[in-house]
Design a protein around this motif. Structure first.
Motif, PDB file in Angstrom:
ATOM      1  N   GLN A  20      41.137  78.877 -20.971  1.00  0.00           N
ATOM      2  CA  GLN A  20      41.081  79.627 -19.691  1.00  0.00           C
ATOM      3  C   GLN A  20      41.909  80.998 -20.034  1.00  0.00           C
ATOM      4  O   GLN A  20      41.622  81.786 -19.053  1.00  0.00           O
ATOM      5  CB  GLN A  20      41.772  78.770 -18.753  1.00  0.00           C
ATOM      6  N   VAL A  21      42.770  81.125 -21.109  1.00  0.00           N
ATOM      7  CA  VAL A  21      43.525  82.386 -21.113  1.00  0.00           C
ATOM      8  C   VAL A  21      42.515  83.299 -21.620  1.00  0.00           C
ATOM      9  O   VAL A  21      42.844  84.512 -21.645  1.00  0.00           O
ATOM     10  CB  VAL A  21      44.679  82.184 -22.019  1.00  0.00           C
ATOM     11  N   THR A  74      44.730  82.672  -9.816  1.00  0.00           N
ATOM     12  CA  THR A  74      43.806  82.134 -10.457  1.00  0.00           C
ATOM     13  C   THR A  74      44.333  80.911 -11.260  1.00  0.00           C
ATOM     14  O   THR A  74      45.104  81.217 -12.163  1.00  0.00           O
ATOM     15  CB  THR A  74      42.652  82.590 -11.071  1.00  0.00           C
ATOM     16  N   ALA A  75      43.886  79.552 -11.011  1.00  0.00           N
ATOM     17  CA  ALA A  75      44.414  78.477 -11.875  1.00  0.00           C
ATOM     18  C   ALA A  75      44.103  78.440 -13.183  1.00  0.00           C
ATOM     19  O   ALA A  75      42.884  79.093 -13.648  1.00  0.00           O
ATOM     20  CB  ALA A  75      44.268  77.285 -11.092  1.00  0.00           C
ATOM     21  N   PRO A  81      49.551  80.486 -13.077  1.00  0.00           N
ATOM     22  CA  PRO A  81      50.098  81.079 -14.215  1.00  0.00           C
ATOM     23  C   PRO A  81      51.006  82.110 -13.427  1.00  0.00           C
ATOM     24  O   PRO A  81      50.807  82.683 -12.580  1.00  0.00           O
ATOM     25  CB  PRO A  81      49.155  81.380 -15.185  1.00  0.00           C
ATOM     26  N   SER A  82      52.279  82.135 -14.402  1.00  0.00           N
ATOM     27  CA  SER A  82      52.997  83.553 -14.100  1.00  0.00           C
ATOM     28  C   SER A  82      53.031  84.513 -15.305  1.00  0.00           C
ATOM     29  O   SER A  82      52.849  84.168 -16.447  1.00  0.00           O
ATOM     30  CB  SER A  82      54.535  83.146 -13.642  1.00  0.00           C
ATOM     31  N   HIS A  95      53.379  87.981 -21.601  1.00  0.00           N
ATOM     32  CA  HIS A  95      53.790  86.482 -21.555  1.00  0.00           C
ATOM     33  C   HIS A  95      53.109  85.860 -20.402  1.00  0.00           C
ATOM     34  O   HIS A  95      53.204  86.250 -19.232  1.00  0.00           O
ATOM     35  CB  HIS A  95      55.308  86.341 -21.364  1.00  0.00           C
ATOM     36  N   VAL A  96      52.701  84.871 -20.725  1.00  0.00           N
ATOM     37  CA  VAL A  96      52.141  83.784 -19.756  1.00  0.00           C
ATOM     38  C   VAL A  96      52.542  82.536 -20.056  1.00  0.00           C
ATOM     39  O   VAL A  96      52.820  81.675 -21.024  1.00  0.00           O
ATOM     40  CB  VAL A  96      50.537  83.530 -20.030  1.00  0.00           C
ATOM     41  N   THR A  97      53.283  81.952 -18.790  1.00  0.00           N
ATOM     42  CA  THR A  97      53.747  80.685 -18.421  1.00  0.00           C
ATOM     43  C   THR A  97      52.991  79.763 -17.345  1.00  0.00           C
ATOM     44  O   THR A  97      52.501  80.282 -16.505  1.00  0.00           O
ATOM     45  CB  THR A  97      55.244  80.566 -18.188  1.00  0.00           C
ATOM     46  N   LEU A  98      52.958  78.564 -17.506  1.00  0.00           N
ATOM     47  CA  LEU A  98      52.415  77.648 -16.527  1.00  0.00           C
ATOM     48  C   LEU A  98      53.609  76.926 -15.879  1.00  0.00           C
ATOM     49  O   LEU A  98      54.391  76.177 -16.423  1.00  0.00           O
ATOM     50  CB  LEU A  98      51.572  76.676 -17.235  1.00  0.00           C
TER      51      LEU A  98
END
Length: 238
Positions: A20-21, A74-75, A81-82, A95-98
């Motif tokens: 999904q990324v 959006t999930a 995500p942030s 940078h992507v974090t869940l």
């Protein structure tokens, strides 16, 4: 949603996150217990009008910021995500974090990724298939770990896992492919190297049942099973 704090849960969430990324080329991926981290290469053209540094508060990386803003709210893999934009160099990094999980990703621009970074003689169209191959491998591993845990019982097994790219002699593969398709043949093979953190002997035996037909490799002190799954190989201690 409550995160599954296990290697199995991290693989399931990490695989969905990779899809999904943006299904970008995975430059690297590492799992340490339940901590899943990956570096992805942004696909050419996905940012539209490109910018380059140096950046400043008056001149932020608008292309990367726009990409993140479109996905905010959006999930991804069942979590929202942030994003954090790193703009200290020539090219931005995302940078992507869940939140609530230990799943993290770093998206870098194509200009940052060299062929040497993945042990390849060149980069190209072959990279487009890699994300699917890696997700396929993670899917099987999560399923096998869950199956061996169910069969043998005990605490859920914990693993370390690394994605590496290994050079190989691919001339034979090229000879079997039409000239127009040769750029799709990868010059390296992705390998998922698994190491046990904690698992009972019964769990390991139950896991190995899934590796029928695997070849043996390694030295006497580091014996391995090598199992082919489509375009990726899984390497497991014997």
């Amino acid at each position: 949603m409550t995160a599954d704090r296990s290697s199995i849960g991290a693989l399931i969430t990490g695989k969905a996150f990779m899809a999904q990324v943006g299904a970008y080329f995975p430059v690297s991926m590492a799992l340490r217990g339940d901590v899943f981290e990956a570096i992805f290469m942004m696909r050419e053209g996905d940012l539209g009008h490109r910018t380059s540094g140096p950046y400043s508060p008056e001149r932020p990386p608008s292309d990367a910021m726009g990409w993140a803003q479109l996905r905010t709210g959006t999930a991804m893999a069942g979590y929202f995500p942030s994003f954090r934009i790193e703009a200290g160099g020539i090219w931005p990094r995302i940078h992507v974090t869940l939140p609530g999980t230990s799943v993290r990703g770093l998206i870098v621009m194509p200009e940052e990724v060299t062929a040497e970074a993945v042990n390849a003689p060149y980069l190209g169209a072959w990279q487009d298939q890699s994300s699917f191959d890696v997700r396929l491998g993670l899917d099987y591993l999560a399923d096998w770990l869950g199956s061996c845990h169910h069969e043998a019982g005990g605490t859920a097994p914990s693993i370390d896992l690394d994605l590496v790219y290994r050079p190989y002699d691919y001339e034979a593969s090229l000879a079997k492919v039409d000239q127009r398709m040769r750029e799709l043949v990868p010059p390296v093979r992705p390998v998922l190297e698994l190491r046990w953190r904690s698992a009972t002997p019964a769990q390991r035996r139950a896991f190995v049942k899934h590796l029928k037909g695997a070849r043996k490799s390694g030295s006497r002190s580091d014996r391995r099973w090598n199992y082919r799954l489509g375009g990726i190989e899984v390497e497991v201690p014997r």
